[in-house]
Each structure stands twice: as C-alpha cells, then as structure tokens.
Design a protein around this motif. Structure first.
Motif, PDB file in Angstrom:
ATOM      1  N   CYS A 126      26.601 -37.893  25.539  1.00 45.36           N
ATOM      2  CA  CYS A 126      27.148 -36.576  25.880  1.00 45.36           C
ATOM      3  C   CYS A 126      26.527 -36.108  27.192  1.00 45.36           C
ATOM      4  O   CYS A 126      25.298 -36.055  27.327  1.00 45.36           O
ATOM      5  CB  CYS A 126      26.821 -35.594  24.754  1.00 45.36           C
ATOM      6  N   LYS A 127      27.387 -35.768  28.183  1.00 41.17           N
ATOM      7  CA  LYS A 127      26.902 -35.464  29.531  1.00 41.17           C
ATOM      8  C   LYS A 127      27.540 -34.176  30.049  1.00 41.17           C
ATOM      9  O   LYS A 127      28.718 -33.927  29.821  1.00 41.17           O
ATOM     10  CB  LYS A 127      27.278 -36.596  30.502  1.00 41.17           C
ATOM     11  N   PRO A 128      26.786 -33.373  30.798  1.00 41.73           N
ATOM     12  CA  PRO A 128      27.398 -32.227  31.486  1.00 41.73           C
ATOM     13  C   PRO A 128      28.309 -32.705  32.606  1.00 41.73           C
ATOM     14  O   PRO A 128      28.099 -33.771  33.180  1.00 41.73           O
ATOM     15  CB  PRO A 128      26.199 -31.441  32.034  1.00 41.73           C
ATOM     16  N   TRP A 129      29.316 -31.907  32.910  1.00 38.57           N
ATOM     17  CA  TRP A 129      30.290 -32.283  33.932  1.00 38.57           C
ATOM     18  C   TRP A 129      29.644 -32.603  35.278  1.00 38.57           C
ATOM     19  O   TRP A 129      29.983 -33.567  35.929  1.00 38.57           O
ATOM     20  CB  TRP A 129      31.277 -31.136  34.160  1.00 38.57           C
ATOM     21  N   ASN A 130      28.713 -31.749  35.688  1.00 39.93           N
ATOM     22  CA  ASN A 130      28.326 -31.754  37.097  1.00 39.93           C
ATOM     23  C   ASN A 130      26.817 -31.665  37.285  1.00 39.93           C
ATOM     24  O   ASN A 130      26.333 -30.900  38.103  1.00 39.93           O
ATOM     25  CB  ASN A 130      29.007 -30.592  37.834  1.00 39.93           C
ATOM     26  N   LEU A 131      26.073 -32.454  36.497  1.00 37.79           N
ATOM     27  CA  LEU A 131      24.639 -32.583  36.707  1.00 37.79           C
ATOM     28  C   LEU A 131      24.307 -34.059  36.890  1.00 37.79           C
ATOM     29  O   LEU A 131      24.989 -34.927  36.352  1.00 37.79           O
ATOM     30  CB  LEU A 131      23.850 -32.024  35.511  1.00 37.79           C
TER      31      LEU A 131
ATOM     32  N   ARG B 205      20.905 -37.097  37.456  1.00 40.69           N
ATOM     33  CA  ARG B 205      19.550 -37.451  37.030  1.00 40.69           C
ATOM     34  C   ARG B 205      19.377 -37.425  35.515  1.00 40.69           C
ATOM     35  O   ARG B 205      18.292 -37.183  35.004  1.00 40.69           O
ATOM     36  CB  ARG B 205      18.515 -36.543  37.696  1.00 40.69           C
ATOM     37  N   SER B 206      20.462 -37.602  34.772  1.00 39.56           N
ATOM     38  CA  SER B 206      20.429 -37.655  33.300  1.00 39.56           C
ATOM     39  C   SER B 206      20.030 -36.322  32.671  1.00 39.56           C
ATOM     40  O   SER B 206      19.691 -36.274  31.481  1.00 39.56           O
ATOM     41  CB  SER B 206      19.469 -38.756  32.807  1.00 39.56           C
ATOM     42  N   LEU B 207      20.074 -35.231  33.426  1.00 37.26           N
ATOM     43  CA  LEU B 207      19.729 -33.931  32.881  1.00 37.26           C
ATOM     44  C   LEU B 207      20.752 -33.520  31.825  1.00 37.26           C
ATOM     45  O   LEU B 207      21.953 -33.678  31.993  1.00 37.26           O
ATOM     46  CB  LEU B 207      19.684 -32.874  33.989  1.00 37.26           C
ATOM     47  N   ASP B 208      20.258 -32.955  30.729  1.00 38.82           N
ATOM     48  CA  ASP B 208      21.101 -32.444  29.635  1.00 38.82           C
ATOM     49  C   ASP B 208      22.061 -33.524  29.128  1.00 38.82           C
ATOM     50  O   ASP B 208      23.208 -33.241  28.780  1.00 38.82           O
ATOM     51  CB  ASP B 208      21.874 -31.207  30.101  1.00 38.82           C
ATOM     52  N   THR B 209      21.590 -34.758  29.088  1.00 36.20           N
ATOM     53  CA  THR B 209      22.396 -35.898  28.672  1.00 36.20           C
ATOM     54  C   THR B 209      21.739 -36.536  27.449  1.00 36.20           C
ATOM     55  O   THR B 209      20.535 -36.812  27.469  1.00 36.20           O
ATOM     56  CB  THR B 209      22.516 -36.925  29.807  1.00 36.20           C
ATOM     57  N   TYR B 210      22.530 -36.784  26.392  1.00 33.77           N
ATOM     58  CA  TYR B 210      21.954 -37.217  25.128  1.00 33.77           C
ATOM     59  C   TYR B 210      22.811 -38.285  24.471  1.00 33.77           C
ATOM     60  O   TYR B 210      24.038 -38.246  24.528  1.00 33.77           O
ATOM     61  CB  TYR B 210      21.810 -36.023  24.176  1.00 33.77           C
ATOM     62  N   VAL B 211      22.138 -39.228  23.834  1.00 28.28           N
ATOM     63  CA  VAL B 211      22.800 -40.263  23.042  1.00 28.28           C
ATOM     64  C   VAL B 211      22.707 -39.849  21.575  1.00 28.28           C
ATOM     65  O   VAL B 211      21.632 -39.460  21.098  1.00 28.28           O
ATOM     66  CB  VAL B 211      22.130 -41.634  23.247  1.00 28.28           C
ATOM     67  N   THR B 212      23.826 -39.950  20.857  1.00 28.32           N
ATOM     68  CA  THR B 212      23.832 -39.527  19.461  1.00 28.32           C
ATOM     69  C   THR B 212      24.939 -40.238  18.699  1.00 28.32           C
ATOM     70  O   THR B 212      25.904 -40.724  19.290  1.00 28.32           O
ATOM     71  CB  THR B 212      24.037 -37.998  19.361  1.00 28.32           C
TER      72      THR B 212
END
Length: 514
Positions: free
Chosen positions: A366-371, A373-380
């Motif tokens: 799950c990733k933010p649209w427009n960030l 460096r893997s910020l606010d990005t999670y595997v689940t």
C-alpha cells in the motif's frame, strides 16, 4: 491561566456490556439492511456507551463537548515493536479488544491478533507542517471509553481528532448531533461522510462482513475530463511545438539551478553556473515548473529537467492508468495488479476475495500517490488494514511480488534488490529517448521471506535515507558477472532486453502524458 482538567465523562455517560440477540431469519436483502443499520455490526458480545445523566444532553449546550484521551498513538512501522517492548501496552490493548491474554511475556499470537483487530479501532490524523517524515499519518486508538462507542448509520454523536499545541498532544473531540435523553446510546458513523451505498458497505467491511466477489474487478481508464482536471489543478500551461536546436560541439552551456547536488557535482568543462535565470541554457529546478508555453515561445532553446504533465508518470495512480494501455485488458505483465483505493475500492475488495477463495497469495503493498523514499508504504495481507489505509491519505495498493528474483550477498544471504536506470526525454515528436546503461543497484539488508512484513530492511531496498541503516552497494560492472554466476541460465543481455523500455510502452506513456 491554564484551566484544571476535569474528568467528568462519568457524570454524563455509562458503559454497558451487552449480548446481541441474533435476528430471526428473513430475506437476504432485508437481513443485510438490518445488519448494516444496527449498532455494533458483526459482534455478539460488546460494550455500548449510553447517556446516564438524568437531564440528558442538549446539543446546543457548550458543556456537551467532551475530550477523549488516546490509549495508543503510533506509526504503523513501529506498531509491532511497541506492542512487544512498551510495558503494559499489549495487556491494555488485548483487554480493550476482548482478546484473552494473562501472561507476562508478550505472546506472539496475541501480538498478531492485536495487529489485526486494531483496524477495527484505529483512527488517524497527520500534521500539516514539518518534514515529509513528520507528515506521515499517525494512527491512534481511543481509550476504553472512546473505543466502546459503536457504529450507527444514524449516529447520535460525531468525533474528530484535535491536536492541542500547548501540550503537544492529540485528543478526540466528542459532541452530540441532537438532543439526547437518559438511556439513549452514544453512537458514531464509522464511515462518516460517505453517501455512496456501495462504498459505505466497503468501508464498513472491517466490522460488517460482506461478499463482493460478484463485482467486476476490471478497471476502466478514467475519462479525458479526469486528466483535464489534473492539468487544471496543476495550473500548467502547455508548450507550443518547437524545433529542436542544433548546438556546436564546443558550446559551453550556462546552468541555472537551485539544487545543491547539481552545484556540487556538475563539474564538466562544458557547463558553467549562472545566477541569472534569463541567460541560462539549462534550467535544473527543484520546484514544479508550470509555464511551458512562455518558455517555448520566448526561449525555445532552453532545456529543462521537467516535461509537461510529467505527474501522469510520476504519480502512482496515474502511472497505473497509463500503463494499462499496453498488455490487453489485464495490463502489461510487468505491472502488478494495482488499484486506486479512492476510486476503485469495490473492485479491489472483489479481486482480493476472489484470490482468497482460490487460495492464491494475497500479500499487497500500500503506497501513497505522491510520496517517495518508501514513506507511508506498507506490506500487508490484511484486507481490513488496506481498507482503513484509505482514510489516512490517497493511496494505491499493488499486488506484492511474493517470489522476487533474489541476489546472494555473501554476508547476508538472498535479498531483494532493484535496478534504477536514468532515462532522458529529449523530444516527443519525433520521440527521442535516451537510457543510460550505467544503472544503480539497491539491496535489502536482510534475507527475504514472506514474514515480518513490518521489517523495513527485509522488504524494502531504499536504505540511503534511513539514519543508522547500512547501505550496501555494488557497482554495475561488478554486479553483472556475479548475477550471471548465480543465474547461469540467464545472460545479462537477455535480462536487459526484458527490462528495457519498449517503443510501444514509451509511446503509450508519452502520448498520454502529452
């Protein structure tokens, strides 16, 4: 003068433990309607908050506004570690969620159950100032009082987070939406503000089980109006068509830039820096350039490190839309199934449940649209987690590659890695695109396996921004023979042919972007 805090919720509210009585059987549609509208959907044994004040509550009374404390505030990447290390936290949350746990040492089964069930209790906010890291969404669980407030499609109360600057702490504000009498239940809408019936059903899935497999998960590309809206919001002015200039081989280019990295590293004799933007041959700007029309009309010879509508390729939801133009109805093979959680939530849930029914792997990223460096990005692999992620910021969710090609590092083992190529767009019509064959490699720091999904150094490769995290590097010309030794059936030349940008793909992307 600061006012004393008054803990007066007990004077107005009480918490009751209740057992839901199963509804009598009826028509499926009628039963679904009743289940959606009843408070505390999906739980048999639950708590409810009721008004106990003998005078009830008046919505217009300023004293009818209450602050709720938070039991746990965290960022997702720290959740597992905090549950294991913060004294008393796991016990409190297990008790709050009704999970049986009486031991002293953190139990991994209980930790996993809390990490799954917390999505039924989580709320979120994010700060509007600070660095990109400081703006990453914060999640929190209200205290035992706030967490007992149940759902209703016709809520009696509303809540909202409040960050109190003097104390540097967040609370939740609770206020009544109408006058209430003694004995009435305190409820809130878990899908507040959502009027679309199908999306409400999707958003309530963590509390109210539902089946969505009959929904067609095929994604249609947005209309031209969608792209026009993006262009209007960005306020870009498109350029006129120009003829590419020809330069002498000994020309010295004047460069105007606001990037320290360029100032420090561009040392070739054919470039010199200038502080006068108007005399520059090259503009290398960090900020978003917008007036392409003026530049193309007045200074068509100037080269720029950006191109019009590039956000259609650099913003993740748009990139997924454009990329689907090649490869047929399912999109290109190199693009994992990707869904925009804001506009394609039902289709994603349908696809997730279909894979689950077939016993297929269901790990997602799950990733933010427009960030970056893997910020606010999670595997689940938690469907509830992905559904709730939609509330924190605009996000896409992509199928996580569960069987990636791995590279053996002598001191670590088999790790994930990625390859970054530099691509230069020189012209659109005719298309002139240059790829620098010296690529950059990035590696994970820990052996890959489909567990410990919150372990950044196992599942991600961007290590050059995290403080105190080792950065493993291998030069490309050293990497190629090592790779061919580990995979003798694959020559690097054949690999490069497979990952190079094809003309058809490039055409599709740039025709859409321009």
């Amino acid at each position: 003068m600061p006012k004393a805090e008054v803990f007066d919720a007990g004077e107005y509210f009480g918490i009751m433990q209740v057992e839901e009585v199963e509804e009598e059987e009826g028509g499926d549609e009628d039963m679904q309607e009743k289940m959606e509208r009843k408070a505390n959907p999906g739980n048999e044994l639950c708590y409810k908050v009721i008004v106990t004040n003998e005078n009830g509550l008046e919505a217009a009374n300023p004293n009818s506004i209450f602050l709720i404390d938070h039991a746990w505030t965290y960022r997702i990447e720290h959740a597992s570690q905090q549950l294991r290390q913060v004294p008393g936290l796991l016990h409190r949350l297990a008790s709050l969620m009704g999970i049986d746990f009486h031991g002293e040492v953190p139990d991994e089964t209980v930790v996993d159950q809390v990490l799954e069930d917390m999505w039924k209790y989580n709320q979120t906010y994010q700060l509007s100032h600070g660095t990109a890291e400081e703006k990453v969404p914060v999640w929190y669980i209200m205290d035992e009082f706030g967490s007992r407030i149940q759902h209703s499609d016709d809520p009696s109360f509303a809540i909202a987070p409040l960050f109190y600057m003097p104390q540097q702490i967040a609370y939740t504000v609770l206020w009544p939406l109408r006058d209430l009498d003694t004995g009435e239940e305190v409820t809130r809408d878990f899908a507040y503000g959502e009027t679309d019936r199908l999306i409400r059903k999707c958003r309530l899935l963590p509390w109210l089980p539902g089946v969505f497999q009959d929904i067609n998960h095929f994604i249609r590309e947005p209309s031209d109006e969608h792209y026009q809206t993006i262009l209007d919001e960005n306020k870009e002015k498109l350029p006129i068509s120009i003829k590419l200039p020809m330069y002498d081989t000994d020309k010295v280019f004047k460069v105007y830039t606001d990037l320290q990295q360029v100032l420090q590293n561009l040392t070739h004799s054919r470039f010199e820096f200038t502080d006068a933007e108007q005399e520059a041959d090259i503009l290398y700007s960090f900020s978003h350039f917008k007036d392409y029309r003026k530049l193309s009309e007045e200074r068509p010879h100037v080269m720029l490190n950006q191109f019009p509508c590039e956000n259609l390729l650099t913003v993740k939801d748009c990139l997924a839309y454009i990329s689907r133009r090649v490869g047929g109805s399912e999109g290109p093979k190199w693009l994992p199934h990707t869904f925009n959680l804001l506009t394609e939530l039902p289709q994603f849930i349908s696809y997730f449940q279909q894979r689950e029914r077939r016993g297929e792997d269901n790990h997602w990223i799950c990733k933010p649209w427009n960030l970056a460096r893997s910020l606010d990005t999670y595997v689940t692999k938690s469907l509830h987690s992905i559904i709730r992620q939609r509330e924190s910021s605009p996000k896409v969710v992509s199928k996580y590659i569960e069987n990636p090609v791995l590279f053996h590092l002598e001191d670590v083992g088999l790790v994930k890695f990625d390859i970054r190529y530099i691509v230069l767009l020189r012209s659109v019509k005719p298309l002139k695109l240059y790829v620098y064959d010296v690529f950059w490699l990035r590696f994970s720091n820990r052996p890959f396996s489909l567990d410990d999904l919150d372990d950044y150094e196992k599942h991600f490769t961007v290590m050059n921004y995290a403080p105190g995290v080792p950065l493993k590097q291998i030069h490309y010309d050293q990497f190629i023979p090592l790779f061919e030794k580990q995979y003798p059936e694959c020559s690097w030349k054949s690999v490069e042919e497979g990952i190079s940008l094809t003309r058809r793909f490039v055409d599709a992307l740039f025709q859409a972007a321009l």
